[in-house]
Design a protein around this motif. Structure first.
Motif, PDB file in Angstrom:
ATOM      1  N   GLY A  21       0.824  -1.216   0.000  1.00 27.94           N
ATOM      2  CA  GLY A  21       0.000   0.000   0.000  1.00 27.94           C
ATOM      3  C   GLY A  21       0.850   1.255   0.000  1.00 27.94           C
ATOM      4  N   SER A  22       0.245   2.327  -0.404  1.00 31.56           N
ATOM      5  CA  SER A  22       0.915   3.619  -0.447  1.00 31.56           C
ATOM      6  C   SER A  22       0.495   4.451   0.779  1.00 31.56           C
ATOM      7  CB  SER A  22       0.576   4.375  -1.730  1.00 31.56           C
ATOM      8  OG  SER A  22      -0.803   4.409  -1.914  1.00 31.56           O
ATOM      9  N   ASN A  23       0.346   5.494   1.004  1.00 28.64           N
ATOM     10  CA  ASN A  23      -0.248   6.248   2.110  1.00 28.64           C
ATOM     11  C   ASN A  23       0.025   5.636   3.486  1.00 28.64           C
ATOM     12  OD1 ASN A  23      -1.335   7.981   0.205  1.00 28.64           O
ATOM     13  ND2 ASN A  23      -3.184   6.742   0.021  1.00 28.64           N
ATOM     14  N   ARG A  24       1.185   5.031   3.621  1.00 28.74           N
ATOM     15  CA  ARG A  24       1.550   4.481   4.924  1.00 28.74           C
ATOM     16  C   ARG A  24       2.817   5.172   5.427  1.00 28.74           C
ATOM     17  NH1 ARG A  24       0.062  -1.533   6.417  1.00 28.74           N
ATOM     18  NH2 ARG A  24      -1.872  -1.790   5.260  1.00 28.74           N
ATOM     19  N   PRO A  25       2.953   5.295   6.719  1.00 30.08           N
ATOM     20  CA  PRO A  25       4.167   5.938   7.243  1.00 30.08           C
ATOM     21  C   PRO A  25       5.415   5.138   6.868  1.00 30.08           C
ATOM     22  CG  PRO A  25       2.480   5.733   8.934  1.00 30.08           C
ATOM     23  CD  PRO A  25       2.027   4.905   7.790  1.00 30.08           C
ATOM     24  N   THR A  26       6.504   5.809   6.755  1.00 30.80           N
ATOM     25  CA  THR A  26       7.776   5.128   6.540  1.00 30.80           C
ATOM     26  C   THR A  26       8.123   4.351   7.815  1.00 30.80           C
ATOM     27  OG1 THR A  26       9.108   6.940   7.438  1.00 30.80           O
ATOM     28  CG2 THR A  26       8.529   7.037   5.080  1.00 30.80           C
ATOM     29  N   PRO A  27       9.031   3.385   7.729  1.00 37.35           N
ATOM     30  CA  PRO A  27       9.428   2.664   8.947  1.00 37.35           C
ATOM     31  C   PRO A  27       9.916   3.585  10.059  1.00 37.35           C
ATOM     32  CG  PRO A  27      10.196   1.489   6.995  1.00 37.35           C
ATOM     33  CD  PRO A  27       9.630   2.801   6.514  1.00 37.35           C
ATOM     34  N   ILE A  28      10.625   4.644   9.698  1.00 43.09           N
ATOM     35  CA  ILE A  28      11.108   5.590  10.715  1.00 43.09           C
ATOM     36  C   ILE A  28       9.941   6.331  11.351  1.00 43.09           C
ATOM     37  CG2 ILE A  28      12.438   7.709  11.072  1.00 43.09           C
ATOM     38  CD1 ILE A  28      14.394   6.734   8.953  1.00 43.09           C
ATOM     39  N   ASP A  29       9.006   6.803  10.521  1.00 47.60           N
ATOM     40  CA  ASP A  29       7.837   7.515  11.048  1.00 47.60           C
ATOM     41  C   ASP A  29       7.000   6.601  11.938  1.00 47.60           C
ATOM     42  OD1 ASP A  29       8.595   9.788   9.708  1.00 47.60           O
ATOM     43  OD2 ASP A  29       7.245   9.465   8.002  1.00 47.60           O
ATOM     44  N   ALA A  30       6.854   5.350  11.534  1.00 48.40           N
ATOM     45  CA  ALA A  30       6.057   4.404  12.312  1.00 48.40           C
ATOM     46  C   ALA A  30       6.664   4.190  13.698  1.00 48.40           C
ATOM     47  CB  ALA A  30       5.940   3.082  11.569  1.00 48.40           C
ATOM     48  N   ARG A  31       7.979   4.131  13.755  1.00 50.75           N
ATOM     49  CA  ARG A  31       8.618   3.952  15.066  1.00 50.75           C
ATOM     50  C   ARG A  31       8.487   5.206  15.926  1.00 50.75           C
ATOM     51  NH1 ARG A  31      13.633  -0.209  15.433  1.00 50.75           N
ATOM     52  NH2 ARG A  31      12.865  -1.770  13.961  1.00 50.75           N
ATOM     53  N   ASP A  32       8.508   6.370  15.294  1.00 49.90           N
ATOM     54  CA  ASP A  32       8.272   7.605  16.052  1.00 49.90           C
ATOM     55  C   ASP A  32       6.886   7.582  16.688  1.00 49.90           C
ATOM     56  OD1 ASP A  32      10.734   8.833  15.636  1.00 49.90           O
ATOM     57  OD2 ASP A  32      10.107   9.751  13.749  1.00 49.90           O
ATOM     58  N   ILE A  33       5.910   7.121  15.927  1.00 49.93           N
ATOM     59  CA  ILE A  33       4.539   7.038  16.452  1.00 49.93           C
ATOM     60  C   ILE A  33       4.461   6.003  17.560  1.00 49.93           C
ATOM     61  CG2 ILE A  33       2.156   6.442  15.853  1.00 49.93           C
ATOM     62  CD1 ILE A  33       2.763   7.550  13.028  1.00 49.93           C
ATOM     63  N   LEU A  34       5.140   4.882  17.368  1.00 42.30           N
ATOM     64  CA  LEU A  34       5.171   3.836  18.393  1.00 42.30           C
ATOM     65  C   LEU A  34       5.676   4.384  19.722  1.00 42.30           C
ATOM     66  CD1 LEU A  34       5.125   0.808  19.295  1.00 42.30           C
ATOM     67  CD2 LEU A  34       7.474   0.661  18.424  1.00 42.30           C
ATOM     68  N   ARG A  35       6.760   5.147  19.681  1.00 45.88           N
ATOM     69  CA  ARG A  35       7.325   5.701  20.925  1.00 45.88           C
ATOM     70  C   ARG A  35       6.354   6.669  21.596  1.00 45.88           C
ATOM     71  NH1 ARG A  35      12.150   6.334  17.054  1.00 45.88           N
ATOM     72  NH2 ARG A  35      13.046   4.225  17.220  1.00 45.88           N
ATOM     73  N   ALA A  36       5.656   7.447  20.785  1.00 56.90           N
ATOM     74  CA  ALA A  36       4.688   8.384  21.351  1.00 56.90           C
ATOM     75  C   ALA A  36       3.499   7.652  21.958  1.00 56.90           C
ATOM     76  CB  ALA A  36       4.220   9.356  20.268  1.00 56.90           C
ATOM     77  N   GLN A  37       3.054   6.583  21.312  1.00 56.41           N
ATOM     78  CA  GLN A  37       1.922   5.812  21.826  1.00 56.41           C
ATOM     79  C   GLN A  37       2.269   5.155  23.162  1.00 56.41           C
ATOM     80  OE1 GLN A  37      -1.066   5.983  20.662  1.00 56.41           O
ATOM     81  NE2 GLN A  37      -1.284   5.307  18.557  1.00 56.41           N
TER      82      GLN A  37
END
Length: 255
Positions: free
Chosen positions: A203-219
């Motif tokens: 899929g397209s419109n998905r966070p990059t692996p780096i962005d996803a980990r940033d979100i993970l840390r915030a969650q």
């Protein structure tokens, strides 16, 4: 959350907001969570006065207080710091909680700190600049563990190769008496969250692996923060109920 909540929700498909090992991580430990960082960052002198200051209730009676939020990544085996965008969201979440659950009418917020800084010196400078007797200090830290995993439903014909990342977060909340640089209240909260990342993204419109980990840390930090604030809120309610009772008594007296 209000502004910025969309950044969290956009990755609900990617981020598995589960509570794998949540209970055990709090009670007996699941993985290797971060140790407390506040004493190392502020110095032992801020905590070297026994239990007496923790009985100081003066901070509960303040109408104006400072708020400093810091994401630390200097500890051993620490995960990267929470990026400023999400640290601001967590700061607003903290401010909103304090206004609702405590008696602080004015909370003077210092812009969130995420770059390596001398936190003790920063708190002293901000305390003098803001002219507040007390500062609420929130320190986030975390560790991460990752490993290969076959991702997909058990009923699927083909499972896809990927990586599961788990973030174990710690939120420390303290009340600092600015004039003598002593902590008069401190509590902690722990939280965890996990993320599945496919080796070949779909899929397209998905966070990059780096962005996803940033979100993970915030969650994960949000889970930890909510638990720490719940403890602080219980302490605040003592003063809030006392003030409410005084107001009600005064109203009856003047009727």
């Amino acid at each position: 959350m209000e502004k910025g909540s969309g950044e969290f929700l956009i990755t609900m498909i990617l981020v598995r907001i589960g509570f794998i090992c949540l209970v055990t991580s709090i009670l007996v430990g699941c993985g290797s969570g971060p140790p407390p960082r506040m004493i190392d960052l502020l110095g032992e002198d801020a905590f070297a006065h026994g239990e007496r200051p923790f009985q100081n209730n003066e901070w509960r009676q303040q109408s104006r207080i400072g708020l400093v939020v810091y994401s630390d990544a200097t500890g051993q085996n620490a995960a990267p710091a929470i990026i400023s965008e999400y640290l601001e969201i967590l700061t607003r979440r903290t401010e909103k909680f304090l206004k609702q659950q405590c008696v602080f009418h004015e909370i003077v917020v210092v812009p969130p700190l995420s770059n390596p800084v001398n936190l003790a010196q920063e708190l002293k400078v901000q305390g003098q600049r803001l002219h507040v007797p007390y500062e609420i200090v929130v320190v986030f830290s975390s560790r991460e563990q990752a490993g290969p995993e076959k991702i997909g439903q058990a009923t699927m014909m083909t499972l896809m190769s990927g990586t599961v990342v788990e973030n174990l977060s710690l939120a420390e909340v303290g009340i600092l008496h600015v004039s003598d640089f002593h902590m008069v209240f401190r509590t902690v909260g722990r939280g965890t969250d996990s993320l599945e990342q496919l080796d070949v993204p779909i899929g397209s419109n998905r966070p990059t692996p780096i962005d996803a980990r940033d979100i993970l840390r915030a969650q994960a930090a949000q889970h930890a923060l909510d638990r720490a604030l719940a403890s602080l809120g219980s302490a605040c309610q003592i003063e809030k109920k006392a003030r409410t009772g005084f107001t009600e008594s005064a109203d009856r007296f003047y009727r």
